[in-house]
Design an enzyme around this catalytic site. Structure first.
Site, PDB file in Angstrom:
ATOM      1  N   LYS A  26       9.717 -18.005  -9.689  1.00 49.22           N
ATOM      2  CA  LYS A  26      10.507 -18.177  -8.378  1.00 49.22           C
ATOM      3  C   LYS A  26      11.028 -20.098  -8.250  1.00 49.22           C
ATOM      4  O   LYS A  26      12.192 -19.958  -8.633  1.00 49.22           O
ATOM      5  CB  LYS A  26       9.777 -18.179  -6.954  1.00 49.22           C
ATOM      6  CG  LYS A  26      10.711 -18.203  -6.238  1.00 49.22           C
ATOM      7  CD  LYS A  26       9.724 -18.048  -4.728  1.00 49.22           C
ATOM      8  CE  LYS A  26       9.198 -17.126  -4.499  1.00 49.22           C
ATOM      9  NZ  LYS A  26       9.904 -16.205  -3.470  1.00 49.22           N
ATOM     10  N   ARG A  97       5.452 -21.429  -0.284  1.00 50.95           N
ATOM     11  CA  ARG A  97       5.573 -19.972  -0.404  1.00 50.95           C
ATOM     12  C   ARG A  97       5.221 -19.843  -2.399  1.00 50.95           C
ATOM     13  O   ARG A  97       5.393 -21.194  -3.392  1.00 50.95           O
ATOM     14  CB  ARG A  97       7.310 -19.398  -0.679  1.00 50.95           C
ATOM     15  CG  ARG A  97       8.107 -18.622   0.116  1.00 50.95           C
ATOM     16  CD  ARG A  97       9.079 -18.296  -0.860  1.00 50.95           C
ATOM     17  NE  ARG A  97      10.038 -18.518   0.833  1.00 50.95           N
ATOM     18  CZ  ARG A  97      10.666 -18.169   1.382  1.00 50.95           C
ATOM     19  NH1 ARG A  97      10.067 -16.454   1.212  1.00 50.95           N
ATOM     20  NH2 ARG A  97      11.347 -17.957   2.197  1.00 50.95           N
ATOM     21  N   GLY A 106       3.511  -9.857  -3.662  1.00 52.13           N
ATOM     22  CA  GLY A 106       2.855  -9.775  -1.975  1.00 52.13           C
ATOM     23  C   GLY A 106       1.462 -10.295  -2.010  1.00 52.13           C
ATOM     24  O   GLY A 106       0.849 -10.255  -1.006  1.00 52.13           O
ATOM     25  N   MET A 108       0.254 -12.806  -2.245  1.00 54.61           N
ATOM     26  CA  MET A 108      -0.335 -14.407  -2.645  1.00 54.61           C
ATOM     27  C   MET A 108       0.321 -15.295  -1.176  1.00 54.61           C
ATOM     28  O   MET A 108       0.605 -13.639  -0.692  1.00 54.61           O
ATOM     29  CB  MET A 108      -0.267 -15.469  -3.527  1.00 54.61           C
ATOM     30  CG  MET A 108      -0.576 -15.464  -4.525  1.00 54.61           C
ATOM     31  SD  MET A 108      -0.546 -16.163  -6.364  1.00 54.61           S
ATOM     32  CE  MET A 108       0.829 -15.706  -6.612  1.00 54.61           C
ATOM     33  N   ARG A 370      14.822 -12.814  -9.460  1.00 56.52           N
ATOM     34  CA  ARG A 370      14.166 -12.527 -10.816  1.00 56.52           C
ATOM     35  C   ARG A 370      14.652 -11.556 -11.927  1.00 56.52           C
ATOM     36  O   ARG A 370      15.156 -10.585 -11.071  1.00 56.52           O
ATOM     37  CB  ARG A 370      12.826 -12.421 -10.182  1.00 56.52           C
ATOM     38  CG  ARG A 370      11.858 -10.881  -9.044  1.00 56.52           C
ATOM     39  CD  ARG A 370      10.959 -10.837  -8.917  1.00 56.52           C
ATOM     40  NE  ARG A 370      10.687 -10.636  -7.707  1.00 56.52           N
ATOM     41  CZ  ARG A 370       9.809  -9.872  -6.588  1.00 56.52           C
ATOM     42  NH1 ARG A 370       9.208 -11.208  -6.828  1.00 56.52           N
ATOM     43  NH2 ARG A 370      10.490  -9.180  -6.235  1.00 56.52           N
ATOM     44  N   HIS A 484       6.968  -2.106   0.695  1.00 59.56           N
ATOM     45  CA  HIS A 484       5.931  -3.567  -0.107  1.00 59.56           C
ATOM     46  C   HIS A 484       5.038  -2.012  -1.281  1.00 59.56           C
ATOM     47  O   HIS A 484       5.220  -1.538  -2.271  1.00 59.56           O
ATOM     48  CB  HIS A 484       5.149  -3.360   0.517  1.00 59.56           C
ATOM     49  CG  HIS A 484       3.528  -3.490  -0.312  1.00 59.56           C
ATOM     50  ND1 HIS A 484       2.537  -2.993  -0.455  1.00 59.56           N
ATOM     51  CD2 HIS A 484       3.498  -5.180  -0.633  1.00 59.56           C
ATOM     52  CE1 HIS A 484       2.100  -2.848  -1.320  1.00 59.56           C
ATOM     53  NE2 HIS A 484       2.364  -4.408  -1.231  1.00 59.56           N
ATOM     54  N   SER A 792      -9.406   3.699 -44.340  1.00 59.39           N
ATOM     55  CA  SER A 792      -9.143   4.099 -42.894  1.00 59.39           C
ATOM     56  C   SER A 792      -9.632   3.253 -41.436  1.00 59.39           C
ATOM     57  O   SER A 792     -10.855   4.003 -41.864  1.00 59.39           O
ATOM     58  CB  SER A 792      -9.138   5.586 -42.012  1.00 59.39           C
ATOM     59  OG  SER A 792      -7.995   5.620 -40.605  1.00 59.39           O
ATOM     60  N   CYS A 859      -7.549   4.176 -37.336  1.00 59.80           N
ATOM     61  CA  CYS A 859      -7.250   6.051 -36.489  1.00 59.80           C
ATOM     62  C   CYS A 859      -8.547   5.790 -35.235  1.00 59.80           C
ATOM     63  O   CYS A 859      -8.071   6.401 -34.464  1.00 59.80           O
ATOM     64  CB  CYS A 859      -7.978   6.729 -37.450  1.00 59.80           C
ATOM     65  SG  CYS A 859      -9.342   6.757 -38.657  1.00 59.80           S
ATOM     66  N   TYR A 879      -0.114   1.246 -41.584  1.00 64.64           N
ATOM     67  CA  TYR A 879      -0.324   2.852 -40.279  1.00 64.64           C
ATOM     68  C   TYR A 879      -0.780   2.258 -39.548  1.00 64.64           C
ATOM     69  O   TYR A 879      -2.015   1.838 -39.632  1.00 64.64           O
ATOM     70  CB  TYR A 879      -0.036   4.213 -40.886  1.00 64.64           C
ATOM     71  CG  TYR A 879      -1.329   4.687 -41.255  1.00 64.64           C
ATOM     72  CD1 TYR A 879      -2.393   5.465 -40.400  1.00 64.64           C
ATOM     73  CD2 TYR A 879      -1.163   4.916 -42.776  1.00 64.64           C
ATOM     74  CE1 TYR A 879      -3.264   5.819 -40.851  1.00 64.64           C
ATOM     75  CE2 TYR A 879      -2.472   5.035 -42.971  1.00 64.64           C
ATOM     76  CZ  TYR A 879      -3.446   5.424 -42.268  1.00 64.64           C
ATOM     77  OH  TYR A 879      -4.809   6.222 -42.476  1.00 64.64           O
TER      78      TYR A 879
END
Ligand code: PEP
Ligand code: MG
Length: 902
Positions: A26, A97, A106, A108, A370, A484, A792, A859, A879
């Site tokens: 913010k 704030r 919401g 804090m 934001r 909210h 693997s 894996c 992979y």
């Protein structure tokens, strides 16, 4: 000296957008907006570093660090607004704030109208010419400050907020219903009673000195970083506690100064669907909290949005125009200005913006911008649209994808046919898309009462967060698209219908009523978060559409990726699903899973309980055709791609029957007595099965099992070859800890393969490799690579054995370890790079020191977890392999890993 306070105002700012770590999201954006000429009320940001000082060294240390800077910054705000703290004629009022690096909506605390006292309220009365407004602000301030700073807020849901109680009592006395019915005298009385209540509960007078108020509020914001809901929010979103929050102190502007004032929230694109349309909600003569708290029905900003909203809510055009007109209609000039600002902000940040604005007596102010939270679907659409609109490049488009959020797109939506037949009970706003079906609960802390629950609330509050996370979906009777519930649900990717105004909820009787239908706790309902429909009962779901923008993102991922993504699949069906999600090969086929179906388990049990090799071979002959046909199906589903088949791994005890009836049946079938059977079962019992007779140890004691499996694999590949299908088998030996184990099994496999080749008069290529899942295997990987053609990493077992945590028992202590911050993450979910990761890295390096081209993959479950996938890329794996539904996530994570490196 360190700088802890950054001012902004009047087109100047000490901070800027890329200072989020220090100023919070913010604060950094308030600074940036000043710099690009967007109107923002002046103020200052206290850095996140001060929060850390506050938490680690205490209040006095924080105060000493920032006092002179805060005093200077307040003086600047006073100068820019031509006001003075506590002044009788021109009082300076501010908001205080929180603002962390990433938004935590919401979670804090916030204090508004700070600076009001008995003197300042006179000044506000004079300046606004509206005594009622001045006293209403004062009343709200004492209440908010009492709740947030002085700890008047009730701690449990049974307790009543003392301020609410005072207001309710006065309403009753006067026979009025709404806050707006209070007269100025009532508000004056309320201020006095509120202050008395503060004195009574805290033993102290309400602070009248604005400076005392300001310091109290600053400390309260820092404290709120450590409140329960903020801690929980951080936990589910992986936000470190060390970040801390910044504090933003900013001159107040009022959206409740009369009919030429308003306040609202807007998005530059649709946060639910991603559509490129400006949208949002506002209220005339209101404060910001009124819009999000759902007390009044917010109105739409654009005319088009307003019309759409009215259709959904079943409101006709006349009523809409007279009662719920858009900002475009009520304040056309300000609307045009706001529209220009949103375009400017989106172009500047090159991302969808979520902004808060206030209009004070005809002047527009931006209070926040934001990057907007969005659903998985919106995330994908916005990234693709912005790429196609030339706003961002391909890499940036991919970087806009949060891999885990793709999960939302892979899950079922309602079957349109089933939906046609469903009884629609009510219609609310499509606050967060998706389909949810579950049993009704009315309290967030009871969301786990049923396996699938739908949380039904009049409105939600930040305290409900945990329950919202557990529930399958959320329905609220009040609140708009920016309530909210809506914002939080979208962030969670959870289906939510908000503002279903026809639903009457009675918490006491635990019922919800629509017209003449009453549903009670435990009854089933279904929510369609994409249309806002609420249906009675369970509605059938169907698979989502994975074409369009989704596949464009997947194609982009392939363009930038180095690693391949395979899947863990044990059946042809899973292999096909994974193939649709883009898996290129199978990294792990756990053959034991094939033994549980129908007749197979009987043959398997016979094999396990055999006394002699001859008996065992007989049972194995029965198993062979099952295995072969399964392998054929799987190889065919993945034709052209490598398929790693792992030989039998789990302790045999897992296969024997544990209930009496099944045991009797088996004894009979095998022609032995119950006692003989039970003693055999007892023989198989182990103290630590996970460290016992399993993995390659089985094949070493019973080579005929390895031989049967190798035969099934090779025969399947040959059968497919005969049909022109390209099978690429990779035979994998599990749980190897020494090279001698692998050599032993490799000999059996190679000999069997040769026999089959001879018998069939044809050959196929196959690879022979091993899992690296025992620490000793990683430590001696250079030796093991002499025999193995591929590795693997079985990071499930490797984690189990490196930590010494039993995979099956860790659930007993893991929650405590996470709560007490002994571990940051569950290492069975997120690869422990610091410890287990070292073994992986070493295994790769040592293995390739023997065989430079050694093929290496993973894996374990970690193969589908984004941060672990990034790690795998960094240590050079070829992979990753993960469960079918995680394949798209892994594909994007693999691409992001590669982009981050270059
Ligand atoms: C592993 O241990 O990581 C693995 C993939 O094997 P399993 O989970 O079957 O033990
Ligand atoms: Mg394993």
């Amino acid at each position: 000296m360190a700088k802890y306070v950054y001012t902004f105002g009047n087109g100047k700012a000490e901070g800027k957008a890329d200072m989020k770590n220090l100023l919070g999201g913010k604060g950094a954006n308030l600074a940036e907006m000043n710099l690009i000429g967007v109107p923002v009320p002046p103020g200052f940001t206290i850095t996140t570093e001060v929060c850390t000082i506050y938490n680690q060294q205490g209040k006095q240390a924080a105060l000493a660090a920032i006092k002179p800077e805060v005093e200077k910054a307040v003086a600047l705000v006073e100068q820019l607004t031509a006001t003075k703290f506590g002044d009788k004629d021109n009082p300076c009022l501010v908001s205080v704030r929180s603002g962390a690096r990433v938004s935590m909506p919401g979670m804090m605390d916030t204090v508004l109208n700070l600076g009001l006292n008995d003197r300042a309220v006179q000044g506000i009365t004079q300046k606004s010419g509206n005594e009622r407004f001045a006293w209403d602000s004062y009343r709200r301030f004492v209440q908010m400050y009492g709740d947030v700073v002085l700890g008047m807020k009730p701690q449990s849901k049974e307790d009543i907020d003392p301020f609410e109680e005072i207001m309710e009592k006065l309403k009753e006395e006067k026979g009025i219903e709404l806050d707006t019915d209070f007269t100025t005298d009532d508000l004056k009385k309320l201020v006095t009673s509120f202050k008395d209540a503060v004195k009574q509960v805290t033993g102290k007078n309400f602070p009248d000195d604005p400076w005392e108020q300001l310091w109290g509020a600053i400390y309260a914001v820092f404290d709120s970083w450590m409140n329960e809901r903020a801690i929980y929010y951080r936990k589910i979103n992986g936000i470190p506690a060390e970040w801390g929050t910044a504090v933003n102190v900013q001159a107040m502007v009022f959206g409740n100064m009369g009919e030429s004032s308003a306040t609202g929230v807007a998005f530059s694109r649709d946060a639910g669907t991603g559509e490129d349309i400006f949208n949002g909600e506002y209220l005339i003569n209101a404060q910001g909290e009124d819009v999000v708290a759902g007390i009044r029905t917010p109105q739409q900003i654009t005319l088009e949005g307003s019309k759409r909203w009215a259709t959904l809510a079943g409101i006709d055009e006349k009523l809409r125009e007279s009662h719920f007109p858009s900002l475009e209609e009520t304040m056309p000039e300000l609307y045009a200005e706001l529209n220009a600002v949103q375009e400017k902000l989106e172009a500047h940040y090159k991302d969808m913006q979520d902004l808060e604005f206030t209009i004070q007596e005809g002047k527009l102010w931006l209070l926040q911008t934001r990057n907007g939270k969005r659903t998985g679907a919106a995330m994908v659409k916005i990234a693709v649209d912005m790429l196609e609109q030339g706003i961002i490049d391909k890499k940036t488009a991919l970087q806009r994808i949060e891999p885990n959020k793709l999960d939302e797109l892979l899950h079922p939506v309602f079957d349109p046919e089933a939906l046609k037949q469903a009884t629609i009970l009510a219609k609310g706003l499509p606050a967060s898309p998706g389909a949810a079906t579950g049993q009704i609960v009315f309290f967030a802390d009871e969301a786990n009462k049923f396996e699938s629950s739908v949380l039904v609330r009049i409105e939600t509050s930040p305290e409900d967060l945990e329950g919202m996370n557990i529930a399958k979906g959320i329905l609220t009777a009040r609140g708009g698209m920016t309530s909210h519930a809506a914002v939080v649900a979208r962030g969670m990717g959870k289906c939510c219908v908000s503002g279903a105004g026809t639903v009457r909820i009675d918490y006491r009787s635990r019922t919800m009523t629509v017209g003449n239908v009453t549903l009670k706790e435990g009854d089933w309902i279904s929510l369609n978060g994409s249309t806002g429909e609420v249906c009675e009962g369970k509605v059938k779901t169907q698979n989502p559409d994975l074409g369009g923008d989704f596949s464009k993102i997947m194609d982009l991922a392939d363009e930038f990726t180095r690693m391949t993504v395979r899947t863990n699949a044990d059946t042809p069906h899973d292999a096909k699903v994974a193939s649709k999600f883009g898996a290129k090969g199978i990294g792990l086929c756990r053959t034991e899973h094939m033994f549980f179906e129908g007749e197979r388990i009987k043959a398997m049990r016979e094999m396990i309980l055999s006394n002699t090799i001859a008996e065992r071979e007989k049972a194995l002959t029965k198993l062979l055709p099952y295995q072969r046909s399964d392998f054929e199906g799987i190889f065919e589903a993945m034709a052209g791609y490598g398929v790693t088949v792992r030989l039998l791994d789990p302790p045999l005890h897992e296969f024997v029957p544990h209930n009496k009836a099944a045991q009797e049946e088996l004894a009979q079938e095998m022609g032995i007595t119950m006692n003989q059977l039970l003693s055999k079962i007892e023989d198989l019992e182990e103290f630590n099965p996970m460290l016992g007779h399993r993995g390659c140890r089985l094949g070493i004691t019973y080579p005929e099992i390895t031989a049967m499996q190798a035969r099934a694999i090779i025969e399947a590949a040959l059968n497919l070859k005969a049909k022109g299908i390209d099978a690429k088998p990779e035979i994998m030996v599990p749980l190897v800890g020494t090279i001698a184990e692998l050599k032993n099994q490799a000999a059996v496999i190679r000999e069997t393969a040769e026999n089959v080749f001879q018998e069939k008069g044809d050959r196929v290529d196959f690879m022979l490799g091993t899992m690296i899942e025992i620490p000793r295997a990683a430590l001696t990987a250079d030796l093991i690579a002499e025999e193995a053609e591929f590795f693997s990493f079985g990071t499930n077992d490797l984690t189990q054995m490196t930590f010494g945590y039993s995979r099956d028992d860790a659930g007993k202590f893991m929650p405590d370890y996470l709560d007490k911050n002994i571990l940051k993450n569950d290492p069975f979910q997120v690869l422990d790079q610091e410890g287990v990761g070292q073994l992986v890295k070493m295994g790769v390096q040592k293995g390739r020191s023997t065989k430079p081209k050694l093929k290496v993959g993973i894996c374990g479950e970690h193969g589908g977890e984004p941060s672990s996938v990034m790690f795998c890329d960094s240590v050079g794996l070829d992979y990753v392999s993960c469960s079918p539904y995680r394949v798209p996530i892994a594909r994007v994570a693999a691409a992001l890993a590669n982009i981050a490196k270059n």
